[in-house]
Design a protein around this motif. Structure first.
Motif, short mmCIF file in Angstrom:
data_model
loop_
_atom_site.label_atom_id
_atom_site.label_comp_id
_atom_site.label_asym_id
_atom_site.label_seq_id
_atom_site.Cartn_x
_atom_site.Cartn_y
_atom_site.Cartn_z
N ARG A 238 0.96 -1.25 -0.14
CA ARG A 238 -0.07 0.05 -0.05
C ARG A 238 0.84 1.29 0.07
O ARG A 238 0.52 2.22 -0.74
CB ARG A 238 -0.86 -0.10 1.19
CG ARG A 238 -2.01 1.00 1.26
CD ARG A 238 -2.92 1.06 2.36
NE ARG A 238 -3.42 -0.26 2.49
CZ ARG A 238 -4.15 -0.61 3.52
NH1 ARG A 238 -4.02 -0.02 4.44
NH2 ARG A 238 -4.97 -1.90 3.71
N VAL B 52 0.92 4.29 -2.68
CA VAL B 52 0.77 5.69 -2.43
C VAL B 52 2.12 6.39 -3.13
O VAL B 52 2.03 7.46 -3.67
CB VAL B 52 0.80 5.89 -0.84
CG1 VAL B 52 0.69 7.32 -0.44
CG2 VAL B 52 -0.40 5.31 -0.33
N VAL C 281 1.71 6.67 -6.71
CA VAL C 281 0.70 8.01 -7.07
C VAL C 281 1.17 9.32 -6.83
O VAL C 281 0.99 10.28 -7.76
CB VAL C 281 -0.54 7.84 -6.28
CG1 VAL C 281 -1.49 8.91 -6.29
CG2 VAL C 281 -1.29 6.48 -6.45
N VAL D 54 1.60 12.09 -9.71
CA VAL D 54 0.96 13.50 -9.39
C VAL D 54 2.00 14.60 -9.41
O VAL D 54 1.87 15.62 -10.33
CB VAL D 54 0.18 13.54 -8.14
CG1 VAL D 54 -0.02 15.00 -7.64
CG2 VAL D 54 -1.13 12.70 -8.18
N GLY E 200 3.55 14.69 -13.38
CA GLY E 200 2.28 15.31 -14.10
C GLY E 200 2.28 16.82 -14.03
O GLY E 200 2.27 17.37 -14.85
N ASN E 201 2.27 17.21 -12.73
CA ASN E 201 2.19 18.80 -12.43
C ASN E 201 3.27 19.55 -12.86
O ASN E 201 3.39 20.66 -13.39
CB ASN E 201 1.65 18.95 -11.05
CG ASN E 201 0.20 18.72 -10.85
OD1 ASN E 201 -0.36 19.67 -11.01
ND2 ASN E 201 0.09 17.57 -10.28
N ALA F 235 3.33 19.72 -16.93
CA ALA F 235 2.07 20.47 -17.11
C ALA F 235 2.58 22.03 -16.73
O ALA F 235 2.21 22.93 -17.45
CB ALA F 235 0.81 20.17 -16.38
N TYR F 236 3.36 22.42 -15.73
CA TYR F 236 3.68 23.65 -15.42
C TYR F 236 4.81 24.03 -16.38
O TYR F 236 4.79 25.29 -16.83
CB TYR F 236 4.20 23.78 -14.01
CG TYR F 236 4.79 24.78 -13.33
CD1 TYR F 236 4.31 25.89 -13.01
CD2 TYR F 236 6.41 25.15 -13.19
CE1 TYR F 236 4.79 27.10 -12.69
CE2 TYR F 236 6.92 26.38 -12.73
CZ TYR F 236 5.95 27.10 -12.72
OH TYR F 236 6.78 28.23 -12.27
N ALA G 270 1.06 24.71 -21.77
CA ALA G 270 0.11 24.57 -22.93
C ALA G 270 -1.22 25.03 -22.54
O ALA G 270 -1.62 24.63 -21.07
CB ALA G 270 0.16 23.32 -23.45
#
Lengths: 233, 462
Positions: free
Chosen positions: B4, B8, B11, B15, B18-19, B22-23, B27
């Motif tokens: 578990r 975590v 994940v 996260v 990915g951020n 994106a930053y 776009a």
């Protein structure tokens, strides 16, 4: 997924059979109307100020729904039944999320009459209205997921509501705090604050970073719910 | 438990990663009308040149839609380069800060970067990006102001003075230098980016005229702000560039302010010149007329920047009654012009066959009035913008960006009492009422069904 949808359906029904769900939706619709009048005092057919007020209202809604989610269920003793039933934790987490998202959709749908009225009276730019609603949905899901995580970690409904509000205020304060800082810490704190991610929705742009931020908030909330329920099971 | 924790961690990594991506890519899709917030590629290149904190302060009426649009646009600059920060302030709400920056009117924008300051005339993409280019470039361009003929002083704070002109020059990274051609060698220093002749009250001497003409002919940049109240004749400076100062006083009963037909409001700005860009109207009190020659030599173009109405005339005898009569020149009258002369001259280079030619470009801007520049009138209508545009055009700083977005659009919707009542009745009365009514109906139906089921179960048990 069927179990998750069954949990969501049960929660949604319980919300709208009670006066709480109907009252919340009606109150949100009325609030949207009052805010619209304030927004239009600028004598311009634009809704950016209205949407920004609704983002704040969504924070309050998230705190209210968090109050009823796990904490209320624990108080009434039904959470134990749910956790001991043969469903997986992720199914419970997603079921609960879908349940509150159903309420969110109903609440947002109740406000659609406002832009329709403005379009009937004036000539608003359709782009910011579309992105505003996309923003309302994403912000709402993110806030609700955080609210569920707080609600799962406490048996007291009032603590759940207050805790959700505290988390959202803390995120907002991160942006305020960043204003007085410099360097990477400033960039990180600014990025963590939802206020820096709603500007695009208000002006009519959809930025990948803004969408990623609120989806990440949702993922973090759901994972936190799974972890908390796992420790309690 | 370990699995578990691992899940975590995965994940969280996804996260965060990915951020971060994106930053970094920044776009976005622009759904606004006419893609108002999609900035030009040149603007992106301009913001890339900023390497340090650059602060933009826009002084606007906080209650207006312009302030919100300004925030949206300036946020785009911040998104392109996080070193660029911005704030939108109301000079009435922050009088201390406004005074510190010398701001006395709405719609002023101040940029600061590495101890330098540049002002932008408005919050639109062209003006902000141009100001960023100026402030990043650094160094102040010398602008020489001719003195010694009773011109209004740049240090005079009274209504008739030009202290606001001095502030505009300094805030736009120009180094103001007085130029006295009556003493020493009568020649214009070669590093003057432009020479300004701001309303001389007395005539210039022949040596001064020769010096200014020699400067203009050698790719000079000259602003001749003539005065109808003066005995000075600017024609020796203007006529080589296709413009003739008519003298007299322009009277425009149709377009004037405060019942004074000589306090002319110019609404006809027919030129596509960058000097007219963003200027809707001008106030030119006590202006004389200009005439543009029909016989221009090759390479010389003259733009009519500001023209009075059809009902105006140039009064040849303003000391008598202001009435159109013989000797007056009928309108429309040109009151501001821009001459641009490009010619090829031999540079004296003989080592390259047929080579050595160079393009020489002279620019001369003329106005028939100097009153529009005084402290009393610089902030009227589009006067300030016109002056800033003229400076940029003369020193060749205009048009760093070809096409830019138009951020602010007017979508007027007056909130009348009837409209407000309609909105409140529908949104606060009908919609919530319908929701509550539907909810109560659903509850009644649900309870009846439940009772029916309970009865059925009881019957089955019996």
């Amino acid at each position: 997924m069927r179990q998750a949808l069954a949990i969501a359906g049960r929660d949604l029904r319980a919300t709208y059979v009670s006066a709480f769900g109907i009252g919340c939706t009606a109150a949100f619709a009325a609030l949207a109307g009052v805010l619209l009048v304030f927004d239009l005092r600028g004598n311009q057919a634009r809704l950016d100020l209205w949407f920004s007020s609704l983002f704040v209202a969504l924070g309050l809604l998230a705190a209210l729904l968090a109050l009823r989610a796990f904490a209320e269920e624990e108080r009434s003793g039904t959470l134990e039944l749910l956790l001991t039933s043969p469903v997986r934790l992720w199914q419970v987490a997603f079921g609960k999320l879908f349940g509150v998202v159903g309420v969110l959709v109903a609440v947002i749908a109740a406000t659609v009459v406002c832009p329709l009225l403005v379009a009937n009276m004036g000539n608003p730019d359709a782009g910011p209205i579309v992105t505003g609603y996309v923003g309302l949905f994403l912000v709402g899901i993110g806030f609700l997921a955080l609210g569920l995580a707080v609600s799962a970690s406490t048996p007291n409904p009032l603590v759940a509501a207050a805790g959700t509000a505290a988390v959202l205020v803390a995120l907002w304060l991160a942006g305020v705090l960043a204003g007085g800082l410099g360097g990477r810490l400033k960039v990180v704190l600014q990025y963590l604050s939802p206020t820096s991610h709603v500007t695009g929705f208000l002006r009519g742009t959809l930025a990948v970073a803004d969408v990623a931020y609120f989806l990440s908030m949702t993922v973090v909330g759901v994972v936190a719910v799974i972890v908390v329920l796992g420790t309690r099971r | 438990m370990r699995g578990r924790l691992l899940g975590v961690a995965v994940v969280i990594a996804v996260v965060v990663g990915g951020n971060f991506l994106a930053y970094a890519h920044n776009a976005q899709a622009d759904l606004s009308a006419a893609h108002r917030f999609t900035l030009a590629p040149q603007t992106k290149a301009v913001t890339d040149q900023v390497h340090g904190p650059l602060k933009i302060i826009a002084f606007l009426n906080n209650a207006g839609a312009a302030a919100r649009d300004a925030r949206f646009l300036l946020a785009r600059y911040h998104e392109l380069n996080r070193d660029i920060t911005y704030s939108v302030l109301d000079p009435d709400a922050d009088p201390g800060l406004a005074r510190r920056y010398g701001i006395s009117a709405y719609s002023s924008v101040v940029l600061t970067y590495k101890g330098r300051r540049v002002d932008a005339p408005s919050v639109d993409e062209l003006d902000i990006s141009t100001a960023i280019v100026r402030i990043v470039r650094g160094g102040a361009k010398p602008v020489c102001v001719v003195v010694g003929h009773g011109e209004p002083s740049l240090d005079d704070d009274t209504g008739q003075g030009l202290s606001k002109v001095r502030d505009v020059l300094q805030h736009n990274a120009y180094d103001v230098r007085p130029l006295d051609l009556t003493v020493g060698q009568a020649s214009v220093p070669g590093d003057c980016a432009a020479v300004l002749l701001l309303g001389p009250r007395e005539g210039l001497g022949p040596r001064e005229v020769d010096a200014l003409n020699a400067y203009a002919e050698n790719a000079g940049r000259l602003m001749v702000v003539a005065s109808s109240l003066s005995t000075a004749n600017p024609n020796p400076l203007l006529e080589p560039w296709g413009v003739h100062f008519l003298g007299g006083l322009v009277v425009d009963p149709k377009r004037s302010e405060s019942g004074d037909p000589t306090n002319v409001v110019v609404e006809d700005l027919p030129s596509a010149s960058p000097v007219d860009q963003g200027v809707a109207r001008l106030q030119f009190p006590a202006t004389a007329g200009l005439a543009v020659s029909n016989n221009l030599h090759e390479g010389l173009t003259v733009e009519r920047l500001a023209v009075t109405s059809d009902g105006s005339w140039d009064e040849s005898n303003p000391d008598n009654e202001l009435q159109f009569d013989a000797g007056d020149i009928p309108g429309p009258i040109v009151v501001a012009s821009a001459s641009d002369d490009s010619r090829v001259e031999a540079s004296g280079e003989t080592r390259v066959p047929g080579g050595g030619a160079r393009v020489v470009r002279t620019r001369v801007l003329a106005t028939g009035s100097d009153t529009w520049l005084t402290n009393d009138f610089l902030d009227r209508l589009g006067n300030r913008r016109f002056f800033v545009n003229a400076l940029s055009w003369l020193t060749q700083e205009e048009q760093l960006l070809a096409t830019t977005s138009q951020v602010s659009t007017d979508r007027s919707l007056p909130l009348t009492a009837e409209r407000q009542a309609r909105i409140l009745v529908i949104t606060v009365g009908l919609v919530p009422g319908a929701i509550i009514g539907t909810g109560l109906l659903a509850q009644v139906v649900f309870r009846r069904r439940r009772r029916r089921r309970q009865r059925q179960r009881q019957r089955q048990r019996r």
